[in-house]
Design an enzyme around this catalytic site. Structure first.
Site, mmCIF file in Angstrom:
data_model
loop_
_atom_site.group_PDB
_atom_site.id
_atom_site.type_symbol
_atom_site.label_atom_id
_atom_site.label_comp_id
_atom_site.label_asym_id
_atom_site.label_seq_id
_atom_site.Cartn_x
_atom_site.Cartn_y
_atom_site.Cartn_z
ATOM 1 N N CYS A 45 64.972 48.098 91.588
ATOM 2 C CA CYS A 45 65.131 48.928 92.487
ATOM 3 C C CYS A 45 63.538 48.881 92.804
ATOM 4 O O CYS A 45 63.230 49.506 93.680
ATOM 5 C CB CYS A 45 65.612 50.320 92.496
ATOM 6 S SG CYS A 45 65.437 51.259 91.258
ATOM 7 N N THR A 58 89.564 60.203 95.589
ATOM 8 C CA THR A 58 90.850 59.308 95.127
ATOM 9 C C THR A 58 90.240 58.541 93.902
ATOM 10 O O THR A 58 88.815 57.362 94.587
ATOM 11 C CB THR A 58 91.604 58.448 96.119
ATOM 12 O OG1 THR A 58 92.040 59.114 96.986
ATOM 13 C CG2 THR A 58 92.008 57.977 95.567
ATOM 14 N N THR A 76 74.254 56.464 89.020
ATOM 15 C CA THR A 76 73.284 56.614 89.920
ATOM 16 C C THR A 76 73.515 58.131 90.253
ATOM 17 O O THR A 76 73.264 59.892 89.280
ATOM 18 C CB THR A 76 73.050 56.260 90.531
ATOM 19 O OG1 THR A 76 72.237 55.426 90.542
ATOM 20 C CG2 THR A 76 72.076 57.163 91.863
HETATM 21 N N1 PLP Z 1 69.917 54.604 84.920
HETATM 22 C C1 PLP Z 1 69.563 52.613 84.189
HETATM 23 C C2 PLP Z 1 68.589 52.923 83.529
HETATM 24 C C3 PLP Z 1 69.795 51.615 85.164
HETATM 25 O O1 PLP Z 1 68.880 51.152 84.823
HETATM 26 C C4 PLP Z 1 70.472 51.463 86.068
HETATM 27 C C5 PLP Z 1 70.547 50.428 86.927
HETATM 28 O O2 PLP Z 1 70.013 49.801 86.656
HETATM 29 C C6 PLP Z 1 70.791 52.990 86.537
HETATM 30 C C7 PLP Z 1 70.541 54.618 85.883
HETATM 31 C C8 PLP Z 1 72.213 53.174 88.159
HETATM 32 O O3 PLP Z 1 72.695 52.936 87.652
HETATM 33 P P1 PLP Z 1 73.761 52.297 88.404
HETATM 34 O O4 PLP Z 1 73.306 50.289 89.409
HETATM 35 O O5 PLP Z 1 75.080 52.089 87.791
HETATM 36 O O6 PLP Z 1 73.962 53.020 90.289
#
Ligand code: PLP
Length: 401
Positions: A325, A237, A72
């Site tokens: 999500c 950090t 993210t």
């Molecule tokens: N991008 C994609 C294609 C994902 O599948 C995900 C998580 O499911 C993310 C971004 C977000 O990653 P993170 O969970 O490390 O924030």
């Protein structure tokens, strides 16, 4: 609790070797890598060793790797840093209509602040068309961001073609490779990728750590105010145990990639075949071949995903309806909408994502249970009942429809 875990796109189990590699950095080697004394400098050395390993795994240089808190953050960073040409003038962004929310919602926010965004459509298997991309390029296009592999349907995009086109026009190309990194070979130089996001917990590492690759010369801008870590571009950090775990996990993922690819592709195709042949009114979502080795995404008519997931959970089979999500929402995801999945199938989507610990016995058991559960749910479905009645009603000429 033991069961059959078929949700590796949501997250993967941390490997024992990874946990073991992390352990000293949670206990005796707890030093801040920015301090001056010897013990801290040993930790700093370890971080730089990991940076080198990660860079090597994707064909990059160590100084092109920036540690972040995960996919993210890396996605947000790439878009926010490059969404404005020269840091000021609103540029134009091209992305796809099936991106993860980390990209999709960031683009929506950038649009609200006056930055135009083009969302490329996808074909019915989930791939963008290079001609659409070509047509969408404007004089002020400042970034192309197209995901490597989709998190719901596993479709792989034509990354090298996109990279070549972007390079020809001198536009930075970012790819969200969160689902692809550790699953398929990536070479940022060959594929002409300028920025790439990855996340450790999708390839056997811990949660809350990832990286952004940014090619030398890409005008990356810091989004966080604070210390001078990561060459002044990402303050805070370093998550030392996380970074060490990510490094070990990616090393193992690369070592075992080919073997896993063969095994998982076999299991994937076996399950797809059984599901689509043995369960009526079923369709496969996503591309048959340009697909992550571990992704199965199917839609069932006369089924509601939520009830299906609950029933599977009762049988200790853990899967997903769409992206993690989205799991609290009952509406079809934007990915399913973008594919143009027919209305009767849209609410019955099931995503099964395999991992290296899954066996053929588990695959068989999961499909056997799925068949029973689907049959039971359909018995309770008023639409299915109506459909069956219609089917049994003779036409005026006395024949069955
Ligand atoms: N991008 C994609 C294609 C994902 O599948 C995900 C998580 O499911 C993310 C971004 C977000 O990653 P993170 O969970 O490390 O924030």
């Amino acid at each position: 609790m033991s069961g059959i875990y078929l949700d590796h796109a949501a997250t993967t189990p941390v490997k024992p070797e990874v946990a073991e590699a992390m352990r000293p950095y949670l206990t005796e080697e707890y030093y801040n890598p920015s301090s001056v004394y010897q013990s801290s400098q040993e930790v700093r050395k370890k971080i730089e060793e990991i940076r080198e390993g990660i860079a090597g795994a994707i064909g990059a240089e160590p100084e092109e790797i920036y540690f972040t808190s995960g996919g993210t953050e890396s996605d947000n960073w790439a878009l926010n840093a490059l969404g404005r040409k020269n840091g000021r003038i609103p540029g134009h962004i091209i992305t796809s209509s099936i991106e993860h929310h980390a990209i999709f919602h960031t683009c929506k926010r950038l649009e609200q602040s006056g930055i135009p965004v083009t969302y490329l459509p996808v074909d019915k298997r989930g791939r963008i068309r290079i001609n659409d991309l070509k047509r969408a390029i404007r004089r002020n296009t400042s970034l192309i961001s197209i995901m490597y592999a989709n998190n719901e349907i596993g479709t792989l995009q034509p990354i090298t073609e996109i990279g070549m086109l972007a390079r020809t026009y001198g536009i930075p190309f970012h790819t969200d490779a969160v689902q692809a990194c550790g699953q398929v070979p990536i070479d940022v130089r060959k594929e002409q990728i300028d920025l790439l996001s990855a996340s450790a917990h999708k390839f056997g590492g811990p949660k809350g750590v990832g990286f952004l690759y940014a090619r030398k010369g890409i005008p990356l801008r810091s989004l966080l105010e604070g210390g001078g870590q990561e060459r002044g571009l990402r303050a805070g950090t370093e998550n030392v145990p996380g970074i060490v775990g990510m490094g070990k996990a990616l090393e193992l993922a690369v070592q075992t990639m080919e073997e896993r690819r063969k095994r998982e592709t076999f299991l994937r195709d076996y399950m797809i075949q059984r599901i689509t042949e043995e369960i009526p009114f079923t369709r496969l979502n996503g591309h048959r071949w340009y697909r992550l080795p571990n992704n199965i995404n199917v839609a069932f008519r006369f089924i509601n995903s939520e009830s299906l997931l609950i029933m599977l959970d009762m049988e200790h089979i853990w899967a997903s309806g769409g992206s993690a999500c989205n799991s609290s929402s009952t509406a079809p995801s934007h990915v399913i909408e973008a594919l143009g999945v027919p209305g009767e199938y849209k609410n019955g989507v099931l995503r099964l994502t395999l991992g290296e610990e899954n066996t053929l016995e588990e695959a068989d058991h999961a499909v056997d249970v799925l068949k029973i559960v689907i049959e039971e749910l359909r018995k309770e479905s008023p639409e299915y009942e109506d459909y069956q009645k219609q089917e049994k009603t003779p036409d005026e000429d006395g024949t069955l429809k």
